[in-house]
Motif scaffolding. Structure first.
Motif, PDB file in Angstrom:
ATOM      1  N   ILE A 120       0.947  -1.098  -0.086  1.00  0.00           N
ATOM      2  CA  ILE A 120      -0.072  -0.066   0.182  1.00  0.00           C
ATOM      3  C   ILE A 120       0.936   1.319  -0.009  1.00  0.00           C
ATOM      4  O   ILE A 120       1.759   1.365   0.849  1.00  0.00           O
ATOM      5  CB  ILE A 120      -0.933   0.160   1.339  1.00  0.00           C
ATOM      6  N   LYS A 121       0.612   1.891  -0.904  1.00  0.00           N
ATOM      7  CA  LYS A 121       1.499   3.287  -1.111  1.00  0.00           C
ATOM      8  C   LYS A 121       1.482   3.983   0.388  1.00  0.00           C
ATOM      9  O   LYS A 121       0.258   4.180   0.875  1.00  0.00           O
ATOM     10  CB  LYS A 121       1.153   4.018  -2.338  1.00  0.00           C
ATOM     11  N   LYS A 122       2.650   4.753   0.580  1.00  0.00           N
ATOM     12  CA  LYS A 122       2.831   5.864   1.502  1.00  0.00           C
ATOM     13  C   LYS A 122       1.414   6.781   1.432  1.00  0.00           C
ATOM     14  O   LYS A 122       1.416   7.354   0.428  1.00  0.00           O
ATOM     15  CB  LYS A 122       3.920   6.556   1.791  1.00  0.00           C
ATOM     16  N   GLY A 123       0.624   6.995   2.677  1.00  0.00           N
ATOM     17  CA  GLY A 123      -0.489   7.898   2.411  1.00  0.00           C
ATOM     18  C   GLY A 123      -1.664   7.477   1.735  1.00  0.00           C
ATOM     19  O   GLY A 123      -2.813   8.070   1.965  1.00  0.00           O
ATOM     20  N   ALA A 124      -1.709   6.256   1.153  1.00  0.00           N
ATOM     21  CA  ALA A 124      -2.896   5.859   0.518  1.00  0.00           C
ATOM     22  C   ALA A 124      -3.896   5.047   1.548  1.00  0.00           C
ATOM     23  O   ALA A 124      -3.653   4.623   2.629  1.00  0.00           O
ATOM     24  CB  ALA A 124      -2.521   4.843  -0.624  1.00  0.00           C
ATOM     25  N   LEU A 125      -5.109   4.993   1.124  1.00  0.00           N
ATOM     26  CA  LEU A 125      -6.283   4.446   1.995  1.00  0.00           C
ATOM     27  C   LEU A 125      -7.006   3.395   1.069  1.00  0.00           C
ATOM     28  O   LEU A 125      -7.527   3.731  -0.198  1.00  0.00           O
ATOM     29  CB  LEU A 125      -7.210   5.626   2.148  1.00  0.00           C
ATOM     30  N   TRP A 126      -7.077   2.296   1.836  1.00  0.00           N
ATOM     31  CA  TRP A 126      -8.182   1.186   0.992  1.00  0.00           C
ATOM     32  C   TRP A 126      -9.223   0.940   1.985  1.00  0.00           C
ATOM     33  O   TRP A 126      -9.089   0.751   3.218  1.00  0.00           O
ATOM     34  CB  TRP A 126      -7.053   0.054   1.012  1.00  0.00           C
ATOM     35  N   TRP A 127     -10.369   1.054   1.453  1.00  0.00           N
ATOM     36  CA  TRP A 127     -11.610   0.795   1.872  1.00  0.00           C
ATOM     37  C   TRP A 127     -12.357  -0.236   1.655  1.00  0.00           C
ATOM     38  O   TRP A 127     -12.450  -0.578   0.347  1.00  0.00           O
ATOM     39  CB  TRP A 127     -12.565   1.847   1.765  1.00  0.00           C
ATOM     40  N   PHE A 128     -12.419  -1.373   2.525  1.00  0.00           N
ATOM     41  CA  PHE A 128     -13.303  -2.792   2.399  1.00  0.00           C
ATOM     42  C   PHE A 128     -14.590  -2.954   2.959  1.00  0.00           C
ATOM     43  O   PHE A 128     -14.616  -1.927   3.966  1.00  0.00           O
ATOM     44  CB  PHE A 128     -12.417  -3.849   2.734  1.00  0.00           C
ATOM     45  N   THR A 129     -15.436  -3.551   2.832  1.00  0.00           N
ATOM     46  CA  THR A 129     -16.704  -3.583   3.382  1.00  0.00           C
ATOM     47  C   THR A 129     -16.965  -5.168   3.228  1.00  0.00           C
ATOM     48  O   THR A 129     -16.551  -5.714   2.217  1.00  0.00           O
ATOM     49  CB  THR A 129     -17.859  -2.827   2.869  1.00  0.00           C
ATOM     50  N   ASN A 130     -17.644  -5.675   4.053  1.00  0.00           N
ATOM     51  CA  ASN A 130     -18.079  -7.133   3.944  1.00  0.00           C
ATOM     52  C   ASN A 130     -19.681  -7.211   3.729  1.00  0.00           C
ATOM     53  O   ASN A 130     -20.496  -6.079   4.405  1.00  0.00           O
ATOM     54  CB  ASN A 130     -17.726  -8.139   4.825  1.00  0.00           C
ATOM     55  N   ARG A 131     -20.296  -8.185   3.231  1.00  0.00           N
ATOM     56  CA  ARG A 131     -21.816  -8.431   2.947  1.00  0.00           C
ATOM     57  C   ARG A 131     -22.024  -9.660   2.500  1.00  0.00           C
ATOM     58  O   ARG A 131     -21.116 -10.676   2.109  1.00  0.00           O
ATOM     59  CB  ARG A 131     -22.220  -7.438   1.626  1.00  0.00           C
ATOM     60  N   VAL A 132     -23.384  -9.929   2.756  1.00  0.00           N
ATOM     61  CA  VAL A 132     -23.685 -11.565   2.492  1.00  0.00           C
ATOM     62  C   VAL A 132     -24.624 -11.406   1.439  1.00  0.00           C
ATOM     63  O   VAL A 132     -25.701 -10.763   1.486  1.00  0.00           O
ATOM     64  CB  VAL A 132     -24.281 -12.130   3.944  1.00  0.00           C
ATOM     65  N   ARG A 133     -24.381 -12.132   0.433  1.00  0.00           N
ATOM     66  CA  ARG A 133     -25.163 -12.447  -0.939  1.00  0.00           C
ATOM     67  C   ARG A 133     -25.482 -13.738  -1.178  1.00  0.00           C
ATOM     68  O   ARG A 133     -24.504 -14.584  -1.247  1.00  0.00           O
ATOM     69  CB  ARG A 133     -24.557 -11.852  -2.186  1.00  0.00           C
ATOM     70  N   ASP A 134     -26.795 -14.172  -1.174  1.00  0.00           N
ATOM     71  CA  ASP A 134     -27.190 -15.435  -1.424  1.00  0.00           C
ATOM     72  C   ASP A 134     -26.335 -16.575  -0.602  1.00  0.00           C
ATOM     73  O   ASP A 134     -25.950 -17.719  -0.855  1.00  0.00           O
ATOM     74  CB  ASP A 134     -26.865 -16.135  -3.015  1.00  0.00           C
ATOM     75  N   GLY A 135     -26.487 -16.044   0.967  1.00  0.00           N
ATOM     76  CA  GLY A 135     -25.819 -16.986   1.769  1.00  0.00           C
ATOM     77  C   GLY A 135     -24.101 -16.906   1.772  1.00  0.00           C
ATOM     78  O   GLY A 135     -23.744 -17.665   2.531  1.00  0.00           O
ATOM     79  N   GLU A 136     -23.457 -16.217   0.871  1.00  0.00           N
ATOM     80  CA  GLU A 136     -22.214 -16.376   0.938  1.00  0.00           C
ATOM     81  C   GLU A 136     -21.533 -14.960   1.455  1.00  0.00           C
ATOM     82  O   GLU A 136     -22.374 -13.650   0.924  1.00  0.00           O
ATOM     83  CB  GLU A 136     -21.720 -16.385  -0.535  1.00  0.00           C
ATOM     84  N   THR A 137     -20.477 -14.991   2.336  1.00  0.00           N
ATOM     85  CA  THR A 137     -19.986 -13.609   2.773  1.00  0.00           C
ATOM     86  C   THR A 137     -18.890 -13.223   1.610  1.00  0.00           C
ATOM     87  O   THR A 137     -18.129 -14.126   1.208  1.00  0.00           O
ATOM     88  CB  THR A 137     -19.239 -13.865   4.065  1.00  0.00           C
ATOM     89  N   GLN A 138     -19.050 -12.169   1.311  1.00  0.00           N
ATOM     90  CA  GLN A 138     -18.320 -11.431   0.410  1.00  0.00           C
ATOM     91  C   GLN A 138     -17.472 -10.148   0.944  1.00  0.00           C
ATOM     92  O   GLN A 138     -18.066  -9.517   1.775  1.00  0.00           O
ATOM     93  CB  GLN A 138     -19.156 -10.898  -0.639  1.00  0.00           C
ATOM     94  N   THR A 139     -16.230  -9.979   0.260  1.00  0.00           N
ATOM     95  CA  THR A 139     -15.435  -8.873   0.680  1.00  0.00           C
ATOM     96  C   THR A 139     -15.529  -7.753  -0.452  1.00  0.00           C
ATOM     97  O   THR A 139     -15.184  -8.218  -1.630  1.00  0.00           O
ATOM     98  CB  THR A 139     -14.058  -9.033   1.105  1.00  0.00           C
ATOM     99  N   VAL A 140     -15.899  -6.751  -0.442  1.00  0.00           N
ATOM    100  CA  VAL A 140     -15.902  -5.710  -1.408  1.00  0.00           C
ATOM    101  C   VAL A 140     -14.840  -4.492  -1.273  1.00  0.00           C
ATOM    102  O   VAL A 140     -14.874  -4.107  -0.147  1.00  0.00           O
ATOM    103  CB  VAL A 140     -17.362  -4.947  -1.544  1.00  0.00           C
TER     104      VAL A 140
END
Length: 150
Positions: A120-140
């Motif tokens: 991850i580059k210096k100063g950079a921001l990565w934003w993740f969220t998780n959700r459940v779709r059709d019974g499957e947990t997903q990371t977005v």
């Protein structure tokens, strides 16, 4: 849950490592990402920060309301990040201001299912969220913001 990983901005070289401060460029990087965060941050945001000076200065560009967590220091690892943030089961949102290589390894785990030496580059921001779709947990991956593009 939302998880935001913010790598500290550019810091001066030197020792001791924990006392390294941001450069002028680093302060500018932190202010740019902080401005973006003020407009876009998720509600109920908890901010966790490494105990180093450079991470606390980066976080302070956005807010003084952060908790210093020793497990997020330069020698931290993905297990420490997971424990500190409660990913993926906590509610709300957590912003981690930390270091390489742990942040990059965490991003790799979230997106590929395995730790890998991502950067991850210096100063950079990565934003993740998780959700459940059709019974499957997903990371977005919601956003990747570099201070060069703010």
């Amino acid at each position: 849950m939302d998880l935001l990983l913010w790598r500290h901005a550019e810091a001066v070289d030197g020792t001791p490592d924990h006392a390294r401060e941001l450069t002028e460029r680093g302060h500018k990087q932190a202010r740019r990402i902080a401005a973006w965060l003020r407009e876009h941050h998720p509600k109920r945001l908890t901010i966790l920060c490494s105990p180093t000076v450079r991470t606390r200065q980066t976080a302070a560009a956005f807010s003084d309301a952060f908790e210093v967590v020793s497990a997020l220091g330069p020698d931290g690892n993905v297990a420490g990040l997971l424990a500190a943030t409660g990913w993926p089961d906590s509610s709300g949102a957590v912003l981690v201001v930390g270091h390489q290589p742990a942040l990059g390894r965490m991003a790799a785990l979230l997106l590929s299912g395995a730790e890998a030496p991502w950067t991850i580059k210096k100063g950079a921001l990565w934003w993740f969220t998780n959700r459940v779709r059709d019974g499957e947990t997903q990371t977005v991956l919601r956003a990747v913001i570099s201070p060069d593009f703010c």
